[in-house]
Design a protein around this motif. Sequence first.
Motif, short mmCIF file in Angstrom:
data_model
loop_
_atom_site.label_atom_id
_atom_site.label_comp_id
_atom_site.label_asym_id
_atom_site.label_seq_id
_atom_site.Cartn_x
_atom_site.Cartn_y
_atom_site.Cartn_z
N HIS A 189 0.83 -1.21 0.00
CA HIS A 189 0.00 0.00 0.00
C HIS A 189 0.86 1.26 0.00
O HIS A 189 0.53 2.25 -0.66
CB HIS A 189 -0.93 -0.03 1.23
N LEU A 190 1.96 1.22 0.71
CA LEU A 190 2.81 2.40 0.81
C LEU A 190 3.51 2.71 -0.51
O LEU A 190 3.86 3.87 -0.76
CB LEU A 190 3.86 2.19 1.91
N MET A 191 3.70 1.71 -1.35
CA MET A 191 4.33 1.96 -2.63
C MET A 191 3.42 2.74 -3.56
O MET A 191 3.86 3.32 -4.55
CB MET A 191 4.74 0.64 -3.29
N VAL A 192 2.13 2.79 -3.25
CA VAL A 192 1.17 3.56 -4.04
C VAL A 192 0.78 4.85 -3.31
O VAL A 192 0.75 5.92 -3.90
CB VAL A 192 -0.09 2.71 -4.34
N ALA A 193 0.47 4.72 -2.02
CA ALA A 193 0.06 5.87 -1.20
C ALA A 193 1.25 6.32 -0.35
O ALA A 193 1.40 5.89 0.80
CB ALA A 193 -1.14 5.50 -0.34
N HIS A 194 2.10 7.15 -0.90
CA HIS A 194 3.31 7.58 -0.20
C HIS A 194 2.99 8.42 1.04
O HIS A 194 3.77 8.44 2.00
CB HIS A 194 4.21 8.37 -1.14
N ALA A 195 1.85 9.11 1.03
CA ALA A 195 1.51 9.97 2.16
C ALA A 195 1.26 9.17 3.44
O ALA A 195 1.37 9.72 4.54
CB ALA A 195 0.27 10.80 1.82
N ASP A 196 0.93 7.89 3.30
CA ASP A 196 0.64 7.07 4.48
C ASP A 196 1.91 6.57 5.17
O ASP A 196 1.81 5.91 6.22
CB ASP A 196 -0.24 5.87 4.09
N LYS A 197 3.07 6.85 4.62
CA LYS A 197 4.31 6.44 5.28
C LYS A 197 4.46 7.12 6.63
O LYS A 197 4.97 6.52 7.59
CB LYS A 197 5.51 6.75 4.39
N ALA A 198 3.98 8.35 6.73
CA ALA A 198 4.05 9.06 8.01
C ALA A 198 3.16 8.38 9.05
O ALA A 198 3.53 8.31 10.23
CB ALA A 198 3.62 10.51 7.82
N ARG A 199 2.02 7.85 8.62
CA ARG A 199 1.13 7.14 9.55
C ARG A 199 1.76 5.83 10.01
O ARG A 199 1.63 5.43 11.17
CB ARG A 199 -0.21 6.90 8.90
N VAL A 200 2.45 5.15 9.10
CA VAL A 200 3.13 3.91 9.48
C VAL A 200 4.24 4.20 10.49
O VAL A 200 4.47 3.42 11.43
CB VAL A 200 3.68 3.19 8.23
N TRP A 201 4.92 5.31 10.31
CA TRP A 201 5.95 5.69 11.26
C TRP A 201 5.35 5.90 12.65
O TRP A 201 5.92 5.48 13.65
CB TRP A 201 6.66 6.95 10.78
N GLN A 202 4.17 6.51 12.71
CA GLN A 202 3.48 6.68 13.99
C GLN A 202 3.10 5.33 14.60
O GLN A 202 3.23 5.13 15.81
CB GLN A 202 2.23 7.54 13.79
N ASP A 203 2.67 4.40 13.76
CA ASP A 203 2.29 3.08 14.27
C ASP A 203 3.50 2.32 14.81
O ASP A 203 3.42 1.64 15.84
CB ASP A 203 1.61 2.27 13.16
N LEU A 204 4.63 2.44 14.12
CA LEU A 204 5.85 1.76 14.59
C LEU A 204 6.33 2.37 15.91
O LEU A 204 6.85 1.65 16.78
CB LEU A 204 6.94 1.84 13.52
N GLN A 205 6.18 3.68 16.05
CA GLN A 205 6.55 4.32 17.31
C GLN A 205 5.63 3.84 18.45
O GLN A 205 6.08 3.64 19.59
CB GLN A 205 6.45 5.84 17.17
N LYS A 206 4.38 3.62 18.13
CA LYS A 206 3.44 3.09 19.12
C LYS A 206 3.86 1.68 19.54
O LYS A 206 3.86 1.34 20.74
CB LYS A 206 2.03 3.08 18.54
N ALA A 207 4.21 0.85 18.57
CA ALA A 207 4.66 -0.51 18.89
C ALA A 207 5.96 -0.48 19.69
O ALA A 207 6.17 -1.30 20.59
CB ALA A 207 4.83 -1.30 17.59
N LEU A 208 6.83 0.47 19.36
CA LEU A 208 8.10 0.55 20.08
C LEU A 208 7.88 0.90 21.56
O LEU A 208 8.53 0.37 22.45
CB LEU A 208 8.99 1.61 19.40
N ARG A 209 6.91 1.79 21.82
CA ARG A 209 6.60 2.15 23.20
C ARG A 209 6.02 0.94 23.96
O ARG A 209 6.31 0.74 25.14
CB ARG A 209 5.62 3.31 23.23
N ILE A 210 5.22 0.13 23.27
CA ILE A 210 4.65 -1.05 23.92
C ILE A 210 5.75 -2.04 24.30
O ILE A 210 5.75 -2.59 25.41
CB ILE A 210 3.62 -1.71 22.99
N VAL A 211 6.67 -2.28 23.38
CA VAL A 211 7.76 -3.23 23.64
C VAL A 211 8.62 -2.75 24.81
O VAL A 211 9.00 -3.53 25.70
CB VAL A 211 8.59 -3.46 22.36
N ARG A 212 8.93 -1.47 24.82
CA ARG A 212 9.79 -0.93 25.87
C ARG A 212 9.09 -0.96 27.23
O ARG A 212 9.72 -1.17 28.26
CB ARG A 212 10.21 0.48 25.52
N SER A 213 7.77 -0.76 27.21
CA SER A 213 7.03 -0.75 28.47
C SER A 213 6.91 -2.15 29.07
O SER A 213 6.69 -2.29 30.29
CB SER A 213 5.63 -0.16 28.27
N CYS A 214 7.02 -3.17 28.22
CA CYS A 214 6.92 -4.55 28.73
C CYS A 214 8.26 -5.05 29.25
O CYS A 214 8.33 -6.16 29.73
CB CYS A 214 6.40 -5.48 27.64
#
Length: 303
Positions: free
Chosen positions: A278-303
């Motif tokens: 999807h990101l190869m077509v909708a480049h604007a959503d890369k910023a949203r994926v970055w936010q999602d990865l940051q969310k996952a990173l906070r979850i991993v660190r909190s555990c």
Amino acid sequence: MVPNNLTPPVLVRPNINGLQVLWLQELGIDRLWGKPLLPVTGGAAVVKHQAEAPARPSAYIATAKVSGGPPGQPLPATPHEPVTAQRPSRHFARVVPARPPQEEAAPTVVLRPDIGHLDWPGLRESVANCTSCSLGEHRRQAVFGEGALPSDWMFVEEAPGEQDDWHGQPFMGKAGTLFDNMLKAVQLQRETVFITPLVKCRPVANITPSKEEVASCLGFLQAQIERVQPKCIVVFGRAANLLLGSNETIDVLRAKDCFINDAHGKQIPVVVTYHPNHLMVAHADKARVWQDLQKALRIVRSC
């Protein structure tokens, strides 16, 4: 009748043939100025046609023009065929041949051994030899997954693509290159995470897997989750709907705190994001994926 420039105007019957009459009658135009729409032909030809085909409705010849006579003079009807203005019927009875009664065949159930007691190599072999659904008939090879065991991170996509099916590894080709860059953005590598598709065999023409196909592979994914023991599961695209059993859009699921239960009832956080394809077509959503990865990173660190 059609108007003309005579003084006073004289109604003239239009010259139409029998086929045109049939067309007009099928359109619901049966009469003009109170008189049936009938073909204009020679009187002798009409009488001859009437004698040869008496079964044809006489509405076609009841008021035909007689050669040498005044317009609109009706022809005398034969005693065997009354003059009526009826629409010819085109309804035919459809004959459906009777089918012999057939007994319904019992559904084929492919049994496989319990995978709960299998070790990691045994689980991989069970996936490679699985024939629980029709996807196994078209695959080159099943895609079990790859990465660290155990791992804090687990990435799940919907199903293998063409390159994945060819190499037997997840996230190959251009989508795989973009996925590797996503991992590098959060200081991760393929060797430190575990990556696997929800459905282990590539669907024909990359269509969405059916519920039966997902159910046949769900046991393998649960066994992998139990052995990987991830602190967070990142799910891409439509795999989120299949894994979470939700019909909501990706945008709605991204904004929620999602969880799944492992075999022991423990809740594992799930982060939903867009697939690299999807990101190869909708480049604007890369910023949203970055936010999602940051969310996952906070979850991993909190555990």
